[in-house]
Motif scaffolding. Structure first.
Motif, PDB file in Angstrom:
ATOM      1  N   VAL A 165       5.393  33.355  -3.996  1.00  0.00           N
ATOM      2  CA  VAL A 165       5.082  32.140  -4.747  1.00  0.00           C
ATOM      3  C   VAL A 165       3.813  31.502  -4.192  1.00  0.00           C
ATOM      4  N   ASP A 166       2.865  31.235  -5.076  1.00  0.00           N
ATOM      5  CA  ASP A 166       1.634  30.509  -4.741  1.00  0.00           C
ATOM      6  C   ASP A 166       1.166  29.848  -6.025  1.00  0.00           C
ATOM      7  N   ARG A 167       1.544  28.573  -6.189  1.00  0.00           N
ATOM      8  CA  ARG A 167       1.280  27.904  -7.457  1.00  0.00           C
ATOM      9  C   ARG A 167       1.100  26.403  -7.257  1.00  0.00           C
ATOM     10  N   VAL A 168       0.463  25.811  -8.243  1.00  0.00           N
ATOM     11  CA  VAL A 168       0.339  24.359  -8.324  1.00  0.00           C
ATOM     12  C   VAL A 168       1.474  23.864  -9.205  1.00  0.00           C
ATOM     13  N   ILE A 169       2.119  22.771  -8.791  1.00  0.00           N
ATOM     14  CA  ILE A 169       3.141  22.171  -9.636  1.00  0.00           C
ATOM     15  C   ILE A 169       2.772  20.725  -9.933  1.00  0.00           C
ATOM     16  N   ILE A 170       3.101  20.309 -11.127  1.00  0.00           N
ATOM     17  CA  ILE A 170       2.931  18.914 -11.548  1.00  0.00           C
ATOM     18  C   ILE A 170       4.244  18.506 -12.193  1.00  0.00           C
ATOM     19  N   GLU A 171       4.911  17.524 -11.593  1.00  0.00           N
ATOM     20  CA  GLU A 171       6.196  17.082 -12.106  1.00  0.00           C
ATOM     21  C   GLU A 171       6.116  15.602 -12.470  1.00  0.00           C
ATOM     22  N   LYS A 172       6.714  15.269 -13.597  1.00  0.00           N
ATOM     23  CA  LYS A 172       6.722  13.893 -14.087  1.00  0.00           C
ATOM     24  C   LYS A 172       8.167  13.407 -14.188  1.00  0.00           C
ATOM     25  N   TYR A 173       8.473  12.340 -13.445  1.00  0.00           N
ATOM     26  CA  TYR A 173       9.826  11.777 -13.378  1.00  0.00           C
ATOM     27  C   TYR A 173       9.839  10.356 -13.930  1.00  0.00           C
ATOM     28  N   ILE A 174      11.022   9.916 -14.354  1.00  0.00           N
ATOM     29  CA  ILE A 174      11.233   8.520 -14.730  1.00  0.00           C
ATOM     30  C   ILE A 174      12.358   7.971 -13.860  1.00  0.00           C
ATOM     31  N   LYS A 175      12.214   6.728 -13.436  1.00  0.00           N
ATOM     32  CA  LYS A 175      13.200   6.089 -12.559  1.00  0.00           C
ATOM     33  C   LYS A 175      14.512   5.884 -13.323  1.00  0.00           C
ATOM     34  N   VAL A 176      15.624   6.298 -12.693  1.00  0.00           N
ATOM     35  CA  VAL A 176      16.945   6.098 -13.269  1.00  0.00           C
ATOM     36  C   VAL A 176      17.402   4.698 -12.889  1.00  0.00           C
ATOM     37  N   LYS A 177      17.835   3.935 -13.885  1.00  0.00           N
ATOM     38  CA  LYS A 177      18.225   2.542 -13.632  1.00  0.00           C
ATOM     39  C   LYS A 177      19.701   2.395 -13.501  1.00  0.00           C
TER      40      LYS A 177
ATOM     41  N   LEU B  98       1.474  11.820  -4.639  1.00  0.00           N
ATOM     42  CA  LEU B  98       2.356  11.072  -5.529  1.00  0.00           C
ATOM     43  C   LEU B  98       1.599   9.920  -6.157  1.00  0.00           C
ATOM     44  N   ALA B  99       1.987   9.589  -7.366  1.00  0.00           N
ATOM     45  CA  ALA B  99       1.489   8.392  -8.040  1.00  0.00           C
ATOM     46  C   ALA B  99       2.654   7.779  -8.785  1.00  0.00           C
ATOM     47  N   ILE B 100       2.725   6.452  -8.749  1.00  0.00           N
ATOM     48  CA  ILE B 100       3.755   5.742  -9.507  1.00  0.00           C
ATOM     49  C   ILE B 100       3.055   4.767 -10.440  1.00  0.00           C
ATOM     50  N   HIS B 101       3.403   4.856 -11.719  1.00  0.00           N
ATOM     51  CA  HIS B 101       2.896   3.952 -12.749  1.00  0.00           C
ATOM     52  C   HIS B 101       4.115   3.334 -13.426  1.00  0.00           C
ATOM     53  N   GLN B 102       4.399   2.079 -13.102  1.00  0.00           N
ATOM     54  CA  GLN B 102       5.590   1.375 -13.589  1.00  0.00           C
ATOM     55  C   GLN B 102       6.848   2.154 -13.209  1.00  0.00           C
ATOM     56  N   ASP B 103       7.552   2.772 -14.163  1.00  0.00           N
ATOM     57  CA  ASP B 103       8.790   3.495 -13.840  1.00  0.00           C
ATOM     58  C   ASP B 103       8.610   5.013 -13.856  1.00  0.00           C
ATOM     59  N   THR B 104       7.344   5.476 -13.767  1.00  0.00           N
ATOM     60  CA  THR B 104       7.048   6.902 -13.828  1.00  0.00           C
ATOM     61  C   THR B 104       6.449   7.384 -12.509  1.00  0.00           C
TER      62      THR B 104
ATOM     63  N   SER C  97       0.818  -1.206   0.000  1.00  0.00           N
ATOM     64  CA  SER C  97       0.000   0.000   0.000  1.00  0.00           C
ATOM     65  C   SER C  97       0.861   1.269   0.000  1.00  0.00           C
ATOM     66  N   ASP C  98       2.152   1.146   0.304  1.00  0.00           N
ATOM     67  CA  ASP C  98       3.048   2.296   0.313  1.00  0.00           C
ATOM     68  C   ASP C  98       3.796   2.378  -1.017  1.00  0.00           C
ATOM     69  N   LEU C  99       4.023   3.592  -1.476  1.00  0.00           N
ATOM     70  CA  LEU C  99       4.770   3.789  -2.714  1.00  0.00           C
ATOM     71  C   LEU C  99       6.266   3.669  -2.434  1.00  0.00           C
ATOM     72  N   ASP C 100       6.987   3.055  -3.333  1.00  0.00           N
ATOM     73  CA  ASP C 100       8.432   2.914  -3.197  1.00  0.00           C
ATOM     74  C   ASP C 100       9.106   3.990  -4.035  1.00  0.00           C
ATOM     75  N   VAL C 101       9.538   5.069  -3.383  1.00  0.00           N
ATOM     76  CA  VAL C 101      10.161   6.180  -4.099  1.00  0.00           C
ATOM     77  C   VAL C 101      11.676   6.162  -3.998  1.00  0.00           C
ATOM     78  N   GLN C 102      12.228   5.281  -3.188  1.00  0.00           N
ATOM     79  CA  GLN C 102      13.675   5.285  -2.972  1.00  0.00           C
ATOM     80  C   GLN C 102      14.438   5.118  -4.277  1.00  0.00           C
ATOM     81  N   GLY C 103      15.515   5.881  -4.399  1.00  0.00           N
ATOM     82  CA  GLY C 103      16.329   5.829  -5.594  1.00  0.00           C
ATOM     83  C   GLY C 103      16.448   7.195  -6.242  1.00  0.00           C
ATOM     84  N   THR C 104      16.820   7.187  -7.502  1.00  0.00           N
ATOM     85  CA  THR C 104      17.023   8.417  -8.269  1.00  0.00           C
ATOM     86  C   THR C 104      16.009   8.495  -9.394  1.00  0.00           C
ATOM     87  N   TRP C 105      15.408   9.667  -9.552  1.00  0.00           N
ATOM     88  CA  TRP C 105      14.389   9.918 -10.567  1.00  0.00           C
ATOM     89  C   TRP C 105      14.816  11.113 -11.400  1.00  0.00           C
TER      90      TRP C 105
END
Length: 144
Positions: free
Chosen positions: A132-144, A112-118, A21-29
Protein backbone atom coordinates in the motif's frame (compact mmCIF):
# COMPACT_ATOMS: atom_id res chain seq x y z
CA UNK A 1 -3.30 45.14 42.83
CA UNK A 2 -3.85 46.38 39.27
CA UNK A 3 -0.61 44.74 38.17
CA UNK A 4 -1.77 41.40 39.61
CA UNK A 5 -5.12 41.60 37.78
CA UNK A 6 -3.43 42.49 34.46
CA UNK A 7 -1.00 39.62 34.92
CA UNK A 8 -3.89 37.21 35.52
CA UNK A 9 -5.73 38.35 32.35
CA UNK A 10 -2.52 38.01 30.36
CA UNK A 11 -2.20 34.34 31.35
CA UNK A 12 -5.87 33.60 30.62
CA UNK A 13 -5.65 35.18 27.16
CA UNK A 14 -2.54 33.15 26.29
CA UNK A 15 -4.33 29.92 27.23
CA UNK A 16 -7.45 30.90 25.26
CA UNK A 17 -5.47 31.69 22.12
CA UNK A 18 -3.61 28.39 22.42
CA UNK A 19 -6.90 26.47 22.58
CA UNK A 20 -8.24 28.35 19.54
CA UNK A 21 -5.19 27.36 17.49
CA UNK A 22 -5.76 23.63 18.14
CA UNK A 23 -8.46 21.66 16.34
CA UNK A 24 -11.12 20.04 18.51
CA UNK A 25 -11.56 16.52 17.13
CA UNK A 26 -12.92 14.86 20.26
CA UNK A 27 -16.15 12.98 19.75
CA UNK A 28 -17.63 10.81 17.03
CA UNK A 29 -17.43 11.56 13.31
CA UNK A 30 -19.29 9.77 10.50
CA UNK A 31 -17.48 9.25 7.21
CA UNK A 32 -19.28 10.80 4.24
CA UNK A 33 -16.78 10.05 1.47
CA UNK A 34 -13.31 8.67 0.97
CA UNK A 35 -10.99 9.15 -1.97
CA UNK A 36 -7.81 7.17 -2.58
CA UNK A 37 -5.19 8.14 -5.13
CA UNK A 38 -2.84 5.32 -6.04
CA UNK A 39 -0.56 5.00 -9.06
CA UNK A 40 -2.13 8.14 -10.53
CA UNK A 41 -5.65 6.71 -10.34
CA UNK A 42 -8.35 8.18 -8.14
CA UNK A 43 -11.17 6.13 -6.61
CA UNK A 44 -13.96 7.55 -4.45
CA UNK A 45 -16.33 5.74 -2.11
CA UNK A 46 -19.63 7.25 -1.05
CA UNK A 47 -20.50 6.34 2.53
CA UNK A 48 -24.10 7.58 2.40
CA UNK A 49 -25.39 4.35 0.86
CA UNK A 50 -24.48 0.75 1.58
CA UNK A 51 -21.50 1.38 3.87
CA UNK A 52 -21.25 3.22 7.17
CA UNK A 53 -18.09 4.19 9.03
CA UNK A 54 -17.46 6.19 12.17
CA UNK A 55 -14.25 7.45 13.72
CA UNK A 56 -14.05 8.30 17.41
CA UNK A 57 -11.51 10.42 19.25
CA UNK A 58 -10.82 11.06 22.91
CA UNK A 59 -7.82 12.99 24.25
CA UNK A 60 -5.23 10.35 23.33
CA UNK A 61 -6.83 7.56 21.27
CA UNK A 62 -8.82 7.04 18.09
CA UNK A 63 -10.88 4.12 16.81
CA UNK A 64 -12.77 3.45 13.60
CA UNK A 65 -15.53 1.02 12.71
CA UNK A 66 -16.92 0.28 9.24
CA UNK A 67 -19.68 -2.10 8.20
CA UNK A 68 -22.21 -2.78 5.50
CA UNK A 69 -25.80 -1.70 6.00
CA UNK A 70 -26.92 -4.76 4.02
CA UNK A 71 -28.33 -7.20 6.59
CA UNK A 72 -27.11 -10.14 4.48
CA UNK A 73 -23.49 -8.90 4.36
CA UNK A 74 -21.56 -9.99 7.43
CA UNK A 75 -18.14 -9.97 5.77
CA UNK A 76 -17.70 -6.26 5.03
CA UNK A 77 -16.48 -5.19 8.48
CA UNK A 78 -13.35 -3.26 9.36
CA UNK A 79 -12.06 -1.79 12.61
CA UNK A 80 -8.89 -0.44 14.11
CA UNK A 81 -7.47 2.05 16.53
CA UNK A 82 -4.54 3.37 18.46
CA UNK A 83 -3.02 6.55 19.78
CA UNK A 84 -2.69 9.92 18.09
CA UNK A 85 -0.99 13.27 18.43
CA UNK A 86 -2.54 16.47 17.11
CA UNK A 87 -0.38 19.58 16.77
CA UNK A 88 -2.44 22.34 15.15
CA UNK A 89 -3.43 20.69 11.82
CA UNK A 90 -0.69 18.03 11.90
CA UNK A 91 -2.32 14.74 12.89
CA UNK A 92 -0.25 11.61 13.50
CA UNK A 93 -1.84 8.22 14.07
CA UNK A 94 -0.06 5.24 15.58
CA UNK A 95 -2.13 2.21 14.60
CA UNK A 96 -2.03 -0.34 17.42
CA UNK A 97 -4.99 -2.57 16.51
CA UNK A 98 -5.98 -3.79 13.07
CA UNK A 99 -7.07 -7.05 11.42
CA UNK A 100 -4.08 -7.01 9.03
CA UNK A 101 -0.99 -7.32 11.24
CA UNK A 102 1.15 -5.65 8.52
CA UNK A 103 -0.55 -2.36 9.47
CA UNK A 104 -0.11 -2.66 13.23
CA UNK A 105 2.66 -0.58 14.74
CA UNK A 106 2.72 1.81 11.77
CA UNK A 107 2.60 5.59 12.02
CA UNK A 108 0.64 7.71 9.55
CA UNK A 109 0.85 11.47 9.13
CA UNK A 110 -2.10 13.54 7.96
CA UNK A 111 -3.33 17.11 7.72
CA UNK A 112 -6.69 17.90 9.30
CA UNK A 113 -9.10 20.73 8.66
CA UNK A 114 -12.39 21.44 10.38
CA UNK A 115 -15.05 23.66 8.79
CA UNK A 116 -18.06 23.98 11.12
CA UNK A 117 -19.21 20.34 11.58
CA UNK A 118 -17.04 18.85 8.80
CA UNK A 119 -13.63 17.23 9.30
CA UNK A 120 -11.30 16.60 6.35
CA UNK A 121 -8.34 14.26 6.77
CA UNK A 122 -5.69 14.06 4.04
CA UNK A 123 -2.39 12.21 3.97
CA UNK A 124 -0.37 9.21 2.88
CA UNK A 125 -0.92 5.59 3.84
CA UNK A 126 2.21 3.58 3.17
CA UNK A 127 2.58 -0.03 4.31
CA UNK A 128 5.28 -1.78 2.31
CA UNK A 129 4.46 -5.32 3.51
CA UNK A 130 0.83 -4.85 2.41
CA UNK A 131 1.77 -3.24 -0.92
CA UNK A 132 0.00 0.00 0.00
CA UNK A 133 1.28 3.45 -1.02
CA UNK A 134 -1.54 5.91 -1.55
CA UNK A 135 -2.97 9.30 -0.72
CA UNK A 136 -6.26 9.30 1.15
CA UNK A 137 -8.78 12.10 1.56
CA UNK A 138 -11.62 11.46 3.98
CA UNK A 139 -14.56 13.74 4.71
CA UNK A 140 -16.45 13.31 8.00
CA UNK A 141 -19.40 15.02 9.66
CA UNK A 142 -19.68 15.42 13.43
CA UNK A 143 -22.24 13.09 15.03
CA UNK A 144 -24.48 15.02 17.41
Amino acid sequence: MLLAVLSLFSCVNKDASKKNSDLDVQGTWQLLSATTIENGKSQSTDYSGKLKMIKMFNQTHFAFLRHSLDAKDSTNFDAGGGTFVLDKDDYTEHLEYYKDKNWEGKTFKFKLAIHQDTLIQKGIEKVEKAGVDRVIIEKYIKVK
